[in-house]
Scaffold this active site. Structure first.
Site, PDB file in Angstrom:
ATOM      1  N   LYS A   1      25.905  -3.795  -1.771  1.00  0.00           N
ATOM      2  CA  LYS A   1      27.180  -3.776  -1.781  1.00  0.00           C
ATOM      3  C   LYS A   1      28.039  -3.146  -0.500  1.00  0.00           C
ATOM      4  CE  LYS A   1      26.703  -3.245  -6.837  1.00  0.00           C
ATOM      5  NZ  LYS A   1      26.781  -2.086  -7.893  1.00  0.00           N
TER       6      LYS A   1
ATOM      7  N   ARG B   1      11.343   3.873   3.309  1.00  0.00           N
ATOM      8  CA  ARG B   1      10.988   2.985   4.354  1.00  0.00           C
ATOM      9  C   ARG B   1      12.237   2.371   4.698  1.00  0.00           C
ATOM     10  NH1 ARG B   1       5.843  -0.961   4.733  1.00  0.00           N
ATOM     11  NH2 ARG B   1       4.887   1.165   5.094  1.00  0.00           N
TER      12      ARG B   1
ATOM     13  N   HIS C   1       5.373   6.255  11.528  1.00  0.00           N
ATOM     14  CA  HIS C   1       4.688   6.135  10.025  1.00  0.00           C
ATOM     15  C   HIS C   1       3.838   7.258   9.668  1.00  0.00           C
ATOM     16  CE1 HIS C   1       3.561   4.284   6.444  1.00  0.00           C
ATOM     17  NE2 HIS C   1       3.253   3.207   6.995  1.00  0.00           N
TER      18      HIS C   1
ATOM     19  N   ARG D   1       0.764  -1.095   0.071  1.00  0.00           N
ATOM     20  CA  ARG D   1       0.030  -0.015  -0.119  1.00  0.00           C
ATOM     21  C   ARG D   1       0.736   1.097  -0.020  1.00  0.00           C
ATOM     22  NH1 ARG D   1      -2.816  -3.732   1.834  1.00  0.00           N
ATOM     23  NH2 ARG D   1      -1.024  -4.062   2.664  1.00  0.00           N
ATOM     24  N   THR D   2       1.636   1.353   0.525  1.00  0.00           N
ATOM     25  CA  THR D   2       2.445   2.729   1.002  1.00  0.00           C
ATOM     26  C   THR D   2       3.250   2.928  -0.274  1.00  0.00           C
ATOM     27  OG1 THR D   2       2.638   2.163   3.325  1.00  0.00           O
ATOM     28  CG2 THR D   2       3.961   4.076   2.649  1.00  0.00           C
TER      29      THR D   2
HETATM   30  C1  NCD Z   1       1.621  -1.002   8.137  1.00  0.00           C
HETATM   31  C2  NCD Z   1       3.308  -0.765   8.436  1.00  0.00           C
HETATM   32  O1  NCD Z   1       3.995  -0.901   7.294  1.00  0.00           O
HETATM   33  O2  NCD Z   1       3.480  -0.373   9.542  1.00  0.00           O
HETATM   34  N1  NCD Z   1       1.175  -1.069   6.910  1.00  0.00           N
HETATM   35  C3  NCD Z   1       1.050   0.141   6.165  1.00  0.00           C
HETATM   36  O3  NCD Z   1       1.750   0.802   5.849  1.00  0.00           O
HETATM   37  N2  NCD Z   1      -0.158   0.051   5.634  1.00  0.00           N
HETATM   38  C4  NCD Z   1       1.080  -1.890   9.268  1.00  0.00           C
HETATM   39  C5  NCD Z   1       1.704  -3.289   9.042  1.00  0.00           C
HETATM   40  O4  NCD Z   1       2.558  -3.572   8.443  1.00  0.00           O
HETATM   41  O5  NCD Z   1       1.091  -4.089   9.948  1.00  0.00           O
END
Ligand code: NCD
Length: 307
Positions: free
Chosen positions: A80, A101, A129, A51-52
């Site tokens: 590397k 991320r 997040h 999703r993100t």
């Molecule tokens: C969450 C995350 O990555 O922290 N997911 C997301 O970004 N929609 C929640 C999760 O991974 O459980």
């Protein structure tokens, strides 16, 4: 240079402005279809995501911009031995804005110190997040029409779940919000959130062990997945993973206007039979994630230009 690393980087006025902009994008998508033409977003994902990452990429495309990046550390020069600082320094030569991320807490903050373009934290370990939080705030505001005067239950892995940590921080900006933290003892909210956010702010909270004992009091129920990848041993994960399973039987006592959120991905914590209930907001929430990221990218790029 303005980066978004922690939800507290945004003032309440900026949050409201972003949510208003997201609402306007939802209502008038055509108006925004080329506002980021010739701009590039880089998505640097050192940890898996559906999703993100995809919502960031879709967001930039719907603003008329372009995307580049990688979806796992394995396909980057991290294999590397390149440092995050060097990777970001280089990518900021190619892109106008970066969403990153990383499994290590603090990595996007370090990246921000080295970057020549704005950095958005798309999740750092069990820490923060902020763009999921903007998604959650937009969803709560659209579903309930407000962000104050409510009781929010957070259920599941409150220890490692970064989305819950960021949501609590952001909600500390609004008035009369009460949190009910539903978790097993081992997965309780970290002490730093209790001490620095709950106890210093104007918020109240309580801790319970079951959904049943509180479901009839909730305006919002925020379910979370047990974060397997952050456990030190598999046996503990297996023991705790199915502690909570929300099903229609459990929802019998819930308010008619309860909003059920989940950042997704779900494993077993919400039974699929709940998906058809109008109170299930999690797929609408995933869609809101694209719109609020459109608003964020647009605002951050405008801020760079000083518009
Ligand atoms: C969450 C995350 O990555 O922290 N997911 C997301 O970004 N929609 C929640 C999760 O991974 O459980």
């Amino acid at each position: 240079m303005k980066h978004l690393i922690d939800p507290m980087d945004l003032s309440v006025e900026e949050i409201d402005e972003l949510l208003d902009l997201a609402d306007d994008i939802i209502a008038n998508p055509k108006k925004y279809e080329s506002v980021c033409a010739h701009k590039k977003l880089a998505t640097l994902f050192f940890e898996p995501s559906t999703r993100t990452r995809l919502s960031f990429e879709a967001a930039m495309m719907e603003l008329g911009g372009n995307v580049l990046g990688f979806s796992s550390a394995d396909s980057s020069s991290a294999t590397k031995g390149e440092s995050v600082a060097d990777t970001v320094k280089v990518v900021s030569c190619y892109a106008d804005i970066i969403a990153m991320r990383h499994p290590k807490e603090g990595a996007p903050c370090l990246a921000a110190m080295k970057s020549d373009v704005p950095i958005i934290n798309a999740g750092d370990g069990g820490h923060n997040h902020p763009t999921q939080t903007l998604t959650d705030l937009l969803t709560i505001r659209r579903e309930k029409g407000r962000l104050d005067n409510m009781i929010i239950g957070c259920c599941g892995d409150l220890k490692f779940g970064r989305t819950v940590h960021s949501l609590i921080k952001a909600m500390s900006r609004y008035s009369n919000v009460h949190f009910i933290m539903i978790s097993p003892e081992e997965l309780e909210i970290p002490d730093y959130i209790k001490e620095e956010v709950f106890e210093q702010g104007d918020m109240s909270y309580e801790q319970v062990r079951t959904i049943d004992e509180v479901i009839d009091r909730l305006d919002v129920l925020y379910m979370t997945r047990v974060q397997r990848e952050r456990f030190f041993n598999e046996a503990d994960y297996v023991r705790l993973k199915d502690t909570y399973i929300l099903n229609m039987k459990k929802l019998k006592k819930a308010n008619k206007d309860l909003s059920i959120l989940h950042p997704l991905p779900r494993v077993n914590e919400i039974s699929v039979e709940v998906d058809d209930d109008p109170r299930a907001c999690y797929f609408r929430q995933a869609l809101n994630g694209k719109y609020v990221r459109m608003a964020l990218i647009l605002k951050m790029l405008r801020d760079v230009k000083g518009e």
